[in-house]
Design an enzyme around this catalytic site. Sequence first.
Site, short mmCIF file in Angstrom:
data_model
loop_
_atom_site.label_atom_id
_atom_site.label_comp_id
_atom_site.label_asym_id
_atom_site.label_seq_id
_atom_site.Cartn_x
_atom_site.Cartn_y
_atom_site.Cartn_z
N ARG A 438 0.82 -1.22 0.03
CA ARG A 438 0.09 -0.10 -0.02
C ARG A 438 0.92 1.24 0.06
O ARG A 438 1.77 1.44 0.89
CB ARG A 438 -0.96 -0.04 1.19
CG ARG A 438 -1.81 1.11 1.22
CD ARG A 438 -2.73 1.28 2.47
NE ARG A 438 -3.55 0.33 2.43
CZ ARG A 438 -3.63 -0.67 3.72
NH1 ARG A 438 -2.87 -0.43 4.69
NH2 ARG A 438 -4.31 -1.84 3.83
N HIS A 468 4.79 -10.65 2.07
CA HIS A 468 5.21 -9.72 3.08
C HIS A 468 6.66 -10.07 3.75
O HIS A 468 7.30 -9.44 4.65
CB HIS A 468 4.09 -9.44 4.27
CG HIS A 468 4.63 -8.25 5.10
ND1 HIS A 468 4.71 -8.50 6.44
CD2 HIS A 468 4.66 -6.84 4.95
CE1 HIS A 468 5.03 -7.47 7.08
NE2 HIS A 468 5.05 -6.32 6.12
#
Length: 726
Positions: A438, A468
Amino acid sequence: MDNDSALADPSSATDSLDEYDIDESSSVDDGTLVYDRYLDRELSWLAFNQRVLELAEDTSLPLLERANFLAIFASNLDEFFMVRVAGLKRRIDTGLAVPTNTGRAPIDVLEELSTAAHALQERHAAEFTNSVKPALDAEGIHIETWADLGPADRERVHEIFSSQIFPVLMPLAVDPAHPFPYISGLSLNLSIRVRNPKTQKEEFARLKVPSVLPRFIQLPDDGSDQLRYIPLEDLISNHLDALFPGMEILAHHEFRVTRNEDVNVDEDESENLIKSLEKQILNRRFGPPIRLEITDDMDEVTRGLLVRELKISEQEVYRLPAPLNLSGLFQLTRIDRPALKYPRHVPTTSESLMPNEGNERADIFRAIAHKDVLLHHPYESFSTSVQSFLEQAAADPHVLAIKQTLYRTSGDSPIVEALIDAAEAGKAVLALVEIKARFDETANISWARKLEKAGVHVVYGLVGLKTHCKLALVVREEEGVLRHYAHIGTGNYNPKTSRLYEDLGLLTANDQVGKDLTRLFNELSGYAIEKKFKRLLVAPRHLRKGLIKHINAEASNARAGLPSGIRIKLNSIVDEAIIDALYRASNAGVPVDLVVRGICSLRAGVPGLSENIRVRSVLGRYLEHSRVFSFHNDGDPQVFIGSSDMMHRNLDRRVEALVRIVEPDHIAELEHMFDLAVDENTASWWLDAEGVWVRHGHSEDGEPLNDLQNVLMKRISQRKRGGARR
């Protein structure tokens, strides 16, 4: 704060609690779900940002650091509205009846959030106006207003306006021929009402304050040797006659709009993920407004016009004293006044990676082959460890392959350059670039294309999951045998944030870790489906289950009268299954210590529920970012570090990895860190049974308690030899 921070993923706002296997088996007492045993995640996040504000309010901290915390608070809150509040509003507007993690209706949570956010923003503005700004004045750093300037200053400022500002301004009229303009998110704007002296007709105009110019314009030296600034919007406001010649300026006010800026791509329906994502990024700036900030002197006519045109509710209007957008204070923190900042700290080089006498740099591979290296940034240098590891791998003729995950990196990334150098040298290079990170989507797409052009094999992970985990794997030929060298970390491969974020990393040549990572990278780049790893816990399949298994083992040991204990350090904990497992462990007599930087939905110290659980929060000059999970295991500690928080997004919708630490001295080092974090003489916030964070910063006689980061900084610096290059 880092966008890999405590801010939560808004996509979870549309998920059902059923997705997380929260059923009768996860209850604590009688098999029923009792939602009030969880703290609301959104309110908990606001409590975290309140802790940031409390640092800004702490007059014992250096003044420019207090200004920095004011800027961090403002930046954090912007993102909170763009993501978390936007997610709640989307659920309400679309009629989704899914409750929050506490079982409450989203509209009820939104109302409470609004009340709390209004109070915090007013407190934030008051701290700047009544405390930080006067303190800056006393130190010769003045933020002036137009009214403060004398004739000579005004003449010089007029020259600055004419030559440097006026050419880039774009006033936009609002009339039948000019509809109300689009107001971009987070832009600072001036609302202007003018009157035509010939017709007496009043008109409205909007002027965007250019973000390409400094937020505070430095005034010319007046001989006082003081630094003087004027807010850009104030300077512009007092030159409106140059923008509207012949018109009477009736009123002007500042305002700012926050929009829903989340990006959501349906990967199953997308034929080309990058193109779909790029389209959504373009649409991001047209998200619906969710907050309107106005100055407290704005007249009702202008306020009413903005509310109507932006289609925003009265609850979403925040009336504040000027200046708005205090994230602009980041500019002032760059002033070269060392006495007003934390003492400078230069990271040391890890003792294991120090070069031998006569050598310019260490042989990273020899050092790792000798023994695992546990790194603690920013106390230990990222550049002389992780960065050197990858740079040496790129240049080493014995290295055959490099595999790397990239979630966020810096604009001039030496990590990316090392991968490019390796590919151009003929090595096999795989880069897994998470283009859905993001607010870094555009940068990561750019990196991906640059890597592809250099011959790097670029992949984007698994459909429906963000990657991640922080992993790097090097395959090296040594005397006809292939050896694996790996790095597994808790933070991003970003040299810039490595100086600001507290993170851990493991450099290892352990063959089992190498095999685990080889299989994990194969799964990420191909179609392999791995079920088990030896030294890793990997989400989304096994991480939650693995941790709950360790938690339950501690509970079993406690019930059997054996020593037990759980210590966890992370950014956020929301996952109900993990929380309930910790409640059960507490009821079995297991002492549980949590060190949580941000969101905590667990209630601590509640009789019959969590009386054996303590929760602490440590904030300071560095962003606490590492994740550590430690289980006593009857004297055979099981300790993990890695990338995952205990959030639904981490455990269900991301690829995360924890690695087990096996070296006794590394385990002891991590346990010492926990000892310091929970020590009553360490400055921290304590979560009480009512869900309130209480600051413990001073002893009973008023002396400041120990700063965890300072203690670790001194301890690590003292045990190392020499310094590190920046």
